[in-house]
Write an enzyme that holds these catalytic residues in place. Sequence first.
Site, PDB file in Angstrom:
ATOM      1  CB  SER A  43      -4.624   7.827  -3.399  1.00 16.94           C
ATOM      2  OG  SER A  43      -4.320   9.145  -3.802  1.00 16.94           O
TER       3      SER A  43
ATOM      4  CG  ASP B  39      -1.778   7.459   0.734  1.00 16.00           C
ATOM      5  OD1 ASP B  39      -0.917   8.275   0.376  1.00 16.00           O
ATOM      6  OD2 ASP B  39      -2.825   7.247   0.085  1.00 16.00           O
TER       7      ASP B  39
ATOM      8  CG  ASP C 120      -1.765   1.208   1.344  1.00 19.87           C
ATOM      9  OD1 ASP C 120      -2.432   1.535   0.352  1.00 19.87           O
ATOM     10  OD2 ASP C 120      -1.762   1.842   2.417  1.00 19.87           O
TER      11      ASP C 120
END
Length: 258
Positions: free
Chosen positions: A147, A30, A28
Site C-alpha cells: 500500500s 495492514d 507487513d
Amino acid sequence: MTVHPPTPATSRDLLAPVLRDVRAVVFDTDGVITDSARVHAAAWKAAFDAYLHAHPPEDPDQRRPFDAQDDYLRHVDGKSRLDGAAAFLAARGIDASPETVRAVAADKESRFVRRLSEHGVDAYPGTVRLVRALRRAGVPRAAASASRHAGELLERAGVRDLFDVLVDGGEAARLELAGKPEPDLFLEAVRRLGVPADRAAVVEDALAGVEAGRRGEFALVIGVDRTADDDSGARLLRHGADIAVHDLEELCAGGAPK
C-alpha cells in the site's frame, strides 16, 4: 545500515525462544501492525459490490456479494490494488479489461481514503509490545506494505518511529518490485536493514505474504491469524508460514506460538 551486534541474554529473554536467533524482522502493515485491514476490506467490498450490481456475471452463482473476510483473504489481501482487483474479478469469471481493473481499483482507493479520514486506524497492542521488545533486544525492524498509504497509517497509529525502515507501495513502484507472492518487497526491506533473509523473519497475515516469505527463503515466516475461522491458521501454514499466532504478544517472553 550497520547491523547491531549480539545483545545481552537479558534483552533476548524478552522474546519467545523462536525469535532469539533472528537478526531482523520485517512486518507487513495492514492487519499485522495496524487494524487497517478492516478498512481496506470494507472499501473493497463496497467497490466490488457496486461493480457486480452494475455488471452482473452470466453465472448467477458468481453474482453473490464480496465476502469481506473470505474473498478478501483469498484474492486481495497483501496484493497491490491492481493485482487484487484483477484477481477477484477473474475469480468471479469476469474477463475484465485493464481499464475495468483500473476503474475498480480507483473506486476502492477513493472509498478507502474517505473511510480512513472518517475513522482512522489503531496499532495492535500486542504488535507494539513485540516491536518494543525487539528494539530493546537490538533487533532491527522494518515495515513493508504493497500500500502507498503505509507511512500515513503508521503515523496515524503513532508507531512510525518504532521501525528502522519502511518500504511501501510507492517505493515498490519506483523500484519496479514484483508484487506478492514474489518476495521482492521483503527482500528489499532486509537489504536496507543490512541482514540476509536467511537470518531474518517475516510477519504476515496474508496468504500471498507468507508465500512470499517462504519464496524469499527467510529464516522464519510468522503467520498472524486474527479471524475466528478454524481453518485460517492452517491455511497460513499450508501457504508457507512456519508458525501461526492469533496475536503477536504471543511472541514475547512467556508466549506460546502454535
